[in-house]
Design a protein around this motif. Structure first.
Motif, short mmCIF file in Angstrom:
data_model
loop_
_atom_site.label_atom_id
_atom_site.label_comp_id
_atom_site.label_asym_id
_atom_site.label_seq_id
_atom_site.Cartn_x
_atom_site.Cartn_y
_atom_site.Cartn_z
N UNK A 56 0.76 -1.14 -0.12
CA UNK A 56 0.09 -0.19 -0.11
C UNK A 56 0.90 1.11 0.18
N UNK A 57 0.32 2.35 -0.50
CA UNK A 57 1.15 3.56 -0.55
C UNK A 57 1.43 4.04 0.74
N UNK A 58 0.93 3.94 1.93
CA UNK A 58 1.26 4.33 3.28
C UNK A 58 2.60 3.50 3.66
N UNK A 59 2.70 2.35 3.29
CA UNK A 59 4.00 1.54 3.62
C UNK A 59 5.29 2.06 3.47
N UNK A 60 5.47 2.85 2.57
CA UNK A 60 6.79 3.64 2.22
C UNK A 60 7.09 4.81 3.20
N UNK A 61 5.87 5.22 3.92
CA UNK A 61 5.98 6.43 4.81
C UNK A 61 6.75 5.98 6.01
N UNK A 62 7.10 4.63 6.34
CA UNK A 62 7.41 3.97 7.59
C UNK A 62 9.02 4.15 7.30
N UNK A 63 9.51 3.83 6.24
CA UNK A 63 10.92 3.72 5.90
C UNK A 63 11.28 2.43 6.81
N UNK A 64 12.48 2.42 7.82
CA UNK A 64 12.84 1.76 8.68
C UNK A 64 12.24 1.78 9.97
N UNK A 65 11.26 2.81 10.17
CA UNK A 65 10.65 3.06 11.48
C UNK A 65 9.35 2.18 12.07
N UNK A 66 9.02 2.14 13.07
CA UNK A 66 7.74 1.32 13.46
C UNK A 66 6.62 2.35 13.38
N UNK A 67 6.78 3.64 13.44
CA UNK A 67 5.57 4.38 13.55
C UNK A 67 5.91 5.72 12.70
N UNK A 68 4.86 6.52 12.16
CA UNK A 68 5.08 7.55 11.52
C UNK A 68 3.92 8.46 11.67
N UNK A 69 4.08 9.86 11.64
CA UNK A 69 2.99 10.69 11.79
C UNK A 69 2.47 11.21 10.52
N UNK A 70 1.11 11.47 10.33
CA UNK A 70 0.44 11.51 8.91
C UNK A 70 -0.26 12.83 9.05
N UNK A 71 -0.26 13.85 8.29
CA UNK A 71 -1.12 14.91 8.10
C UNK A 71 -2.09 14.56 7.32
N UNK A 72 -3.44 14.62 7.76
CA UNK A 72 -4.54 14.08 7.03
C UNK A 72 -5.75 14.75 7.52
N UNK A 73 -6.76 15.10 6.62
CA UNK A 73 -8.12 15.19 7.09
C UNK A 73 -8.87 14.08 7.71
N UNK A 74 -9.80 14.14 8.65
CA UNK A 74 -10.55 13.20 9.16
C UNK A 74 -11.28 12.51 7.88
N UNK A 75 -11.92 12.95 6.90
CA UNK A 75 -12.46 12.15 5.81
C UNK A 75 -11.42 11.47 5.21
N UNK A 76 -10.12 11.66 5.08
CA UNK A 76 -9.24 10.96 4.32
C UNK A 76 -8.96 9.43 5.24
N UNK A 77 -8.79 9.70 6.44
CA UNK A 77 -8.83 8.49 7.11
C UNK A 77 -9.93 7.69 7.26
N UNK A 78 -11.08 8.17 7.31
CA UNK A 78 -12.27 7.52 7.05
C UNK A 78 -12.32 6.57 5.88
N UNK A 79 -11.98 7.38 4.62
CA UNK A 79 -12.19 6.69 3.34
C UNK A 79 -10.99 5.58 3.36
N UNK A 80 -9.76 5.70 3.90
CA UNK A 80 -8.83 4.55 4.04
C UNK A 80 -9.20 3.53 4.89
N UNK A 81 -9.89 3.84 5.91
CA UNK A 81 -10.38 2.69 6.73
C UNK A 81 -11.44 1.86 6.05
N UNK A 82 -12.47 2.55 5.29
CA UNK A 82 -13.57 2.12 4.47
C UNK A 82 -13.11 1.20 3.25
N UNK A 83 -11.91 1.62 2.61
CA UNK A 83 -11.31 1.21 1.63
C UNK A 83 -10.79 -0.39 1.69
N UNK A 84 -10.06 -0.57 3.12
CA UNK A 84 -9.57 -1.75 3.40
C UNK A 84 -10.22 -2.54 4.55
N UNK A 85 -11.02 -1.91 5.07
CA UNK A 85 -11.65 -2.63 6.40
C UNK A 85 -10.83 -2.53 7.70
#
Length: 148
Positions: free
Chosen positions: A76-105
Motif C-alpha cells: 500500500x502507498x502508506x507503507x513507504x512512509x514508515x521507512x525503517x521506523x515502526x511509526x510515522x505521523x501523518x497529516x490528513x483530514x479526518x475524511x481521508x482517514x475514514x476513506x482509508x479505513x472504509x477501503x481496506x476494512x
C-alpha cells in the motif's frame, strides 16, 4: 494525506499478528485532546501503583484505535512512509482517514497496554490477535500538551 516529521493528529503504527507482519497492517491513532486526557489518566495510574517497568503494565479498554486490514499482496502507498521506523505521523483530514479505513476494512482496538517506563502498545483480539509496535506514550503526551 502525507507523512510529516512533526507530531500531528494522526499516528500510524506498524501492526503484528501472532505470525508476524506479512500483510502491511497498520493501526491509526487519532491524537485528540480526549486521547491525551485518557492516556494521561492511565499513565498516572501506572505511576501511582508503582508497577514494575519490565514485567508489569496496566491494560485499559481503548476502542478509538483502528487496525487497518490490508487484503491484497500489493504494497500500500502508506507503507513507504514508515521507512525503517515502526511509526510515522501523518497529516490528513479526518475524511481521508475514514476513506482509508472504509477501503481496506478495519477492526477497533480492544486495549491499550501501558508500562511505567512510558512505553505502550495497542492490542485487538477480533479475528486475529493484533498488536502494535511499542511507542513512547509519555513523550508523545508531553509534546502534544506543549503544542496545545
Amino acid at each position: 494525506m502525507k507523512p510529516t516529521a512533526k507530531i500531528t493528529d494522526f499516528l500510524f503504527l506498524k501492526v503484528y499478528s501472532e505470525i508476524g507482519r506479512s500483510n502491511f497492517e497498520i493501526a491509526i491513532v487519532n491524537l485528540t485532546k480526549e486521547w491525551i486526557t485518557r492516556t494521561k489518566e492511565t499513565m498516572e495510574l501506572v505511576e501511582m501503583l508503582d508497577i514494575n517497568p519490565i514485567a508489569g503494565f496496566i491494560a485499559r479498554k481503548e476502542h478509538t484505535v483502528q487496525f487497518l486490514i490490508h487484503k491484497t499482496t500489493q504494497i500500500p502507498f502508506y507503507e513507504r512512509w514508515f521507512g525503517e521506523n515502526e511509526l510515522t505521523f501523518v497529516q490528513a483530514d479526518p475524511h481521508e482517514i475514514e476513506w482509508l479505513c472504509n477501503q481496506n476494512g478495519y477492526v477497533k482496538s480492544d486495549v491499550l497496554l501501558v508500562h511505567s517506563n512510558g512505553m505502550a502498545r495497542y492490542q485487538a483480539f477480533e479475528d486475529m490477535h493484533f498488536r502494535t509496535s511499542e511507542f513512547d506514550l509519555k513523550l508523545i503526551q508531553e509534546i502534544l500538551t506543549f503544542q496545545n
